[in-house]
Design an enzyme around this catalytic site. Structure first.
Site, PDB file in Angstrom:
ATOM      1  N   HIS A 313       0.802  -1.227   0.000  1.00  0.00           N
ATOM      2  CA  HIS A 313       0.000   0.000   0.000  1.00  0.00           C
ATOM      3  C   HIS A 313       0.829   1.268   0.000  1.00  0.00           C
ATOM      4  O   HIS A 313       0.391   2.309  -0.481  1.00  0.00           O
ATOM      5  CB  HIS A 313      -1.033  -0.062   1.118  1.00  0.00           C
ATOM      6  CG  HIS A 313      -2.021  -1.115   0.788  1.00  0.00           C
ATOM      7  ND1 HIS A 313      -1.870  -2.413   1.224  1.00  0.00           N
ATOM      8  CD2 HIS A 313      -3.085  -1.108  -0.037  1.00  0.00           C
ATOM      9  CE1 HIS A 313      -2.843  -3.137   0.707  1.00  0.00           C
ATOM     10  NE2 HIS A 313      -3.592  -2.378  -0.052  1.00  0.00           N
ATOM     11  N   GLU A 555     -12.617 -10.643  -5.152  1.00  0.00           N
ATOM     12  CA  GLU A 555     -11.165 -10.898  -5.063  1.00  0.00           C
ATOM     13  C   GLU A 555     -10.863 -12.330  -4.626  1.00  0.00           C
ATOM     14  O   GLU A 555      -9.715 -12.690  -4.403  1.00  0.00           O
ATOM     15  CB  GLU A 555     -10.478  -9.864  -4.154  1.00  0.00           C
ATOM     16  CG  GLU A 555     -11.123  -9.667  -2.811  1.00  0.00           C
ATOM     17  CD  GLU A 555     -10.548  -8.473  -2.037  1.00  0.00           C
ATOM     18  OE1 GLU A 555      -9.507  -7.927  -2.399  1.00  0.00           O
ATOM     19  OE2 GLU A 555     -11.183  -8.098  -1.028  1.00  0.00           O
ATOM     20  N   ASP A 579      -5.625  -9.155  -5.199  1.00  0.00           N
ATOM     21  CA  ASP A 579      -5.866 -10.376  -4.440  1.00  0.00           C
ATOM     22  C   ASP A 579      -6.417 -11.495  -5.313  1.00  0.00           C
ATOM     23  O   ASP A 579      -6.076 -12.661  -5.119  1.00  0.00           O
ATOM     24  CB  ASP A 579      -6.820 -10.095  -3.273  1.00  0.00           C
ATOM     25  CG  ASP A 579      -6.075  -9.475  -2.102  1.00  0.00           C
ATOM     26  OD1 ASP A 579      -5.001  -9.992  -1.758  1.00  0.00           O
ATOM     27  OD2 ASP A 579      -6.541  -8.462  -1.558  1.00  0.00           O
ATOM     28  N   CYS A 626     -10.711  -2.620  -9.615  1.00  0.00           N
ATOM     29  CA  CYS A 626      -9.962  -1.619  -8.838  1.00  0.00           C
ATOM     30  C   CYS A 626      -8.581  -2.107  -8.403  1.00  0.00           C
ATOM     31  O   CYS A 626      -7.926  -1.465  -7.598  1.00  0.00           O
ATOM     32  CB  CYS A 626     -10.770  -1.150  -7.633  1.00  0.00           C
ATOM     33  SG  CYS A 626     -11.034  -2.417  -6.399  1.00  0.00           S
TER      34      CYS A 626
HETATM   35  C1  PEP Z   1      -7.206  -5.774  -4.598  1.00  0.00           C
HETATM   36  O1  PEP Z   1      -7.070  -6.765  -3.906  1.00  0.00           O
HETATM   37  O2  PEP Z   1      -7.008  -5.759  -5.833  1.00  0.00           O
HETATM   38  C2  PEP Z   1      -7.638  -4.510  -4.000  1.00  0.00           C
HETATM   39  C3  PEP Z   1      -8.041  -3.498  -4.740  1.00  0.00           C
HETATM   40  O3  PEP Z   1      -7.576  -4.401  -2.652  1.00  0.00           O
HETATM   41  P1  PEP Z   1      -6.227  -4.309  -1.807  1.00  0.00           P
HETATM   42  O4  PEP Z   1      -5.093  -4.063  -2.761  1.00  0.00           O
HETATM   43  O5  PEP Z   1      -6.419  -3.205  -0.845  1.00  0.00           O
HETATM   44  O6  PEP Z   1      -6.144  -5.645  -1.155  1.00  0.00           O
HETATM   45 MG    MG Z   2      -7.700  -6.880  -1.804  1.00  0.00          MG
END
Ligand code: PEP
Ligand code: MG
Length: 847
Positions: A313, A555, A579, A626
């Site tokens: 992140h 996911e 994920d 996303c």
């Molecule tokens: C993902 O898993 O693609 C997602 C958008 O969530 P995160 O990256 O926060 O796990």
């Molecule tokens: Mg995720």
């Protein structure tokens, strides 16, 4: 009588630390003295000390003399054995060790190699280039200031000091440390083992130990001061070197000395952590999002990280803010010193340390190119999220903090596809109350000015541990207790957040999205709770919005295959590809070793996505994307073909995605996906995508923006760079770093100077969208580094896309070369008054 022999040092990289430790190990077996003398520079070294050997500055082919002095017979025997070891075994061991070095995946600019700069490599993690002073988050010791304070201490204590007692405590500490490292060595493997090995050789190094003893004995230093001083001396000797290997040893000396100081009870060891007070390039092993967020955004010029995965992140936020970053840079926080100037090349995955003049100039041009690209991006940001045939695809931003909204709107975001709310509580000791959250979400709703915002509820666990929410220690947290799975136990956390969103949604179009859903039952429970919270609020007389849409992250593969059933329970889906790919290919998203399994174009994944989207659409529900791949503009045709209704990404990618989207037709994209789903490998579908681009974009071979009549280039590297920049700015080349590399590959085979002051650099590369010719007239001639050694003042660069069909276009090259042989044509190019005139000349020569 001593025995001696001379020989030529055989290793191409010179006598750096690794071979030095092999030599030390070998010489350890001999009871007497072994002196290493470098006859080129006259430096003498103790062959039983790694540090001493390294400081002899022995380079490839240096003549060296070895003097073996022991007692009688064994000298001769050992000298012969050592000679054989140095000339035969050492090169083999070095070769084997070099093979273990993992490929970094970085592109090193030629100028950095030509100038013999010190550089570190990693993987490009956030594009752009930054230059600035380094701030090391887990900083090594600043010996100088530590010693300054300690000297005063020493003066006070010197009369009372017993050298024998100090020496004894030093020797005790060092033998304890050696034993600890040996113990750890038996438990480790790979890189960690190599580091420990190096530490052990320093902790056992004769030169280091005897220097500390000398400082205690002769200068009456306390053991702590002697260790710090010896570390400073050796560190300076090694750190000043331009060789990366020597710098590595400097870091090792620092580490070993710190551990010794800890053992000797020097309380100052804990004072070493610094604070970021001014703009700097942040270097760290890994950077928690909480640390990242605790710095002022304008203070982070760039990031150099050792371990952060591409989808960590911190890196996601860095991309969102346009901060250049390189990750996977082994030992960066030990090798780069605080305060040093570095260049972070986030496009190539390279960090240049203390750059010289030529490299600075090169990177000035890179930064200027980035600035111009950004300007172009701002124009694209204004485009609507729509295909050429009028199909709406909402282009949204991913955010982690309300602060990011402003940039998202500037970048052209039409919505927020995921607000990762857990980032708000990363590293915080106390959890926010419902009231605090309400105020924050309300601010977001108001700032959105009617653009939809999807708030993802806290996604805690796995790669996102939150100190204030205590979760059990698990052997495999990624497959464990995380996301919505913890909501029943941590009910108040869940309840206060959902209530806050329902209340804030009175002020703007907020949506709720739940993370890590695997089962229909989970969604039913979640919806039931939302209904309950609405009733509570109603009973309390608190205003709220009962119409808030509720969606889920897609996911986990189980949701994809049952999307029609889930669709009955939710208003929308958003594919979290970070994920989903991790769980679909069983490959940890943060582990660089299995990065090759992160295959967005794998036909298996395409089939899964197509099926899920079709099932959702049949039930009238929309599907967004996303995960990080949503921002890869090259993949936009695939996402349109799959039927995504929304694409949400780090906002920096939005303009490019919008630009690509506006040139696409839905039916063509669907055809592409249908074919890609029949492929067997990701590589095959990538090729189909390539052909898709080539069939759709064909332009004239040259244009005025590809002509520079007064190019101010000082060397060949700058010329190649200028060509790459012009092609990228005109939209003909996608990644200029890779394109530059392709041009250099051709130059390395045979330099493309053809005489008459003319060079014709050319290449065929995946990065080139359409055959292109660029021309540069150089203000001052440059050395083309060819066998003939000629100077060049006119450059005609030809670039072709790779792929079968495009090969035909290669006939351009002989055609143009034949013309260029004629003096008349060259003169016309050299004397042309305008760029348009040059364009006309080239066109007439190639048609
Ligand atoms: C993902 O898993 O693609 C997602 C958008 O969530 P995160 O990256 O926060 O796990
Ligand atoms: Mg995720």
């Amino acid at each position: 009588m001593a025995v001696e022999f001379t020989f030529e040092f055989p290793l191409p990289l010179g006598l750096h630390a690794r071979p030095a430790s092999f030599i030390q190990e070998k010489c350890q077996n001999f009871a007497g003295e072994i002196i290493w003398e470098n006859l080129r520079n006259g430096r003498k070294a103790d062959a039983k000390s790694v540090l001493s050997l390294v400081t002899s500055d022995t380079q490839h082919r240096d003549a060296c003399r070895l003097i073996v002095a022991g007692n009688g017979e064994s000298e001769k025997e050992f000298a012969a054995e050592l000679r054989q070891f140095l000339l035969q075994e050492l090169p083999l061991r070095e070769e084997a060790a070099l093979k273990e070095v993992p490929a970094a995946g970085a592109i090193i600019p030629r100028i950095v190699l030509d100038e013999k700069e010190v550089y570190l490599t990693g993987q490009p993690a956030s594009s752009g280039v930054a230059r600035g002073k380094v701030f090391v988050l887990k900083s090594g010791p600043d010996w100088e200031s530590l010693l300054a304070g300690e000297r005063k201490e020493k003066e006070k204590r010197s009369s009372a000091l017993s050298a024998e007692a100090e020496k004894a405590s030093f020797l005790k500490a060092i033998s304890e440390l050696q034993a600890e490292i040996k113990q750890a060595l038996s438990e480790k493997s790979g890189v960690e083992k190599n580091i420990l090995q190096a530490h052990l050789s320093i902790a056992s190094d004769r030169a280091f130990i005897s220097r500390v003893e000398e400082l205690i004995q002769k200068e009456k230093c306390a053991a702590t001061v002697a260790v710090a001083k010896a570390a400073e001396e050796f560190g300076q000797l090694l750190g000043g070197a331009r060789s990366q290997y020597l710098r590595e040893r400097m870091a090792d000396v620092g580490d070993v000395a710190l551990r010794l100081l800890e053992k000797l009870g020097w309380e100052k060891v804990s004072e070493l952590k610094a604070e970021l007070k001014e703009p700097a390039v942040v270097v760290a092993e890994d950077l928690f999002p909480s640390d990242f967020l605790s710095f002022k955004p304008e203070h982070i010029l760039g990031l150099v990280l050792e371990k952060a995965g591409q989808t960590s992140h911190t890196l996601i936020m860095a991309r969102g803010r346009g901060i250049p970053a390189v990750t996977g840079v082994a030992e960066a926080s030990r090798l780069i010193r605080p305060g040093e100037e570095v260049i972070v090349d986030g496009n190539r995955g390279v960090v240049v340390v203390s750059p010289g003049e030529a490299v600075r100039r090169y990177y000035e041009a890179e930064m200027e190119a980035e600035r111009l690209l950004a300007e172009g991006r701002r124009k694209k940001a204004q485009l609507p999220g729509m295909t050429a045939d009028g199909r709406k695809v909402e282009i949204a931003a991913n955010i982690g903090h309300p602060e990011e909204l402003k940039k998202a709107w500037q970048d052209g975001a039409e919505a927020v596809g995921v607000f990762r709310t857990e980032l708000l509580i990363y590293g915080k000791q106390a959890l926010p109350t419902e009231e605090e959250q309400y105020r924050l979400y309300r601010r977001v709703a108001e700032e959105a000015e009617s653009r939809p915002i999807i708030l993802r509820t806290f996604d805690i666990g796995g790669d996102k541990p939150i100190p204030s929410v205590s979760l059990p220690h698990e052997p495999n947290p990624f497959l464990g207790y995380r996301g919505v799975r913890i909501y029943q136990e941590h009910y108040e956390l869940f309840r206060s957040q959902v209530r806050a969103i329902l209340r804030a949604a009175v002020h703007g179009p907020l949506r709720i999205m739940f993370p890590m859903v695997a089962l229909v039952e989970e969604v039913r429970w979640l919806r039931e709770q939302v209904r309950k919270f609405c009733e509570e609020l109603k009973a309390e007389g608190v205003p709220f919005n009962s119409e808030v849409e509720v969606g889920i992250m897609l996911e986990i593969p189980s949701v994809a295959l049952l999307a029609d059933k889930f669709a009955a329970e939710v208003d929308f889906f958003s594919v979290g590809s970070n994920d989903l790919i991790q769980y679909f290919f069983a490959a940890d998203r943060g582990n660089p070793r299995v990065k090759y399994l992160n295959q967005p174009l794998n036909p298996a994944l395409l089939r899964l996505l197509k099926q899920a989207i079709d099932l959702a659409h049949q039930k009238g529900k929309w599907v967004g994307l996303c995960g990080e791949i949503a921002g890869e503009a090259r993949l936009t045709p695939v996402f349109v073909g799959l039927g995504f209704d929304e694409l949400s990404m780090s906002s920096g990618f939005i303009p490019e995605v919008k630009a690509v989207l506006s040139g696409l037709r839905t039916d063509e994209c669907e055809q592409l996906v249908a074919e890609a789903m029949e492929a067997a490998t990701a590589e095959e579908s990538a090729r189909l995508l390539e052909q898709f681009y080539q069939a759709r974009f064909s332009e004239e071979v040259t244009a005025p923006e590809l002509i520079d009549l007064e190019a101010d280039c000082r060397n060949k590297a700058e010329v190649i760079q200028r060509v790459a920049v012009m092609l990228q700015l005109s939209g003909r080349v996608s990644n200029r770093a890779l394109f530059e590399q392709a041009l250099w590959k051709r130059e390395d085979d045979v330099a493309t100077e053809i005489g008459f002051g003319l060079a014709i650099p050319h290449c065929q590369s995946l990065e080139v969208r359409t055959p292109s010719i660029a021309l540069l007239r150089l203000k001052q001639p440059v050395d083309w580094q060819s066998k003939e050694g000629g100077l060049v003042d006119l450059v005609v660069a030809l670039s072709f896309p790779s792929g079968e069909k495009e090969r035909q276009k290669l006939q351009l090259l002989p055609k143009l070369s034949r013309k260029l042989i004629h003096e008349e044509f060259r003169d016309a190019l050299r004397q042309a008054k305008s760029r348009e005139e040059v364009v006309a000349l080239i066109k007439s020569a190639t048609s």
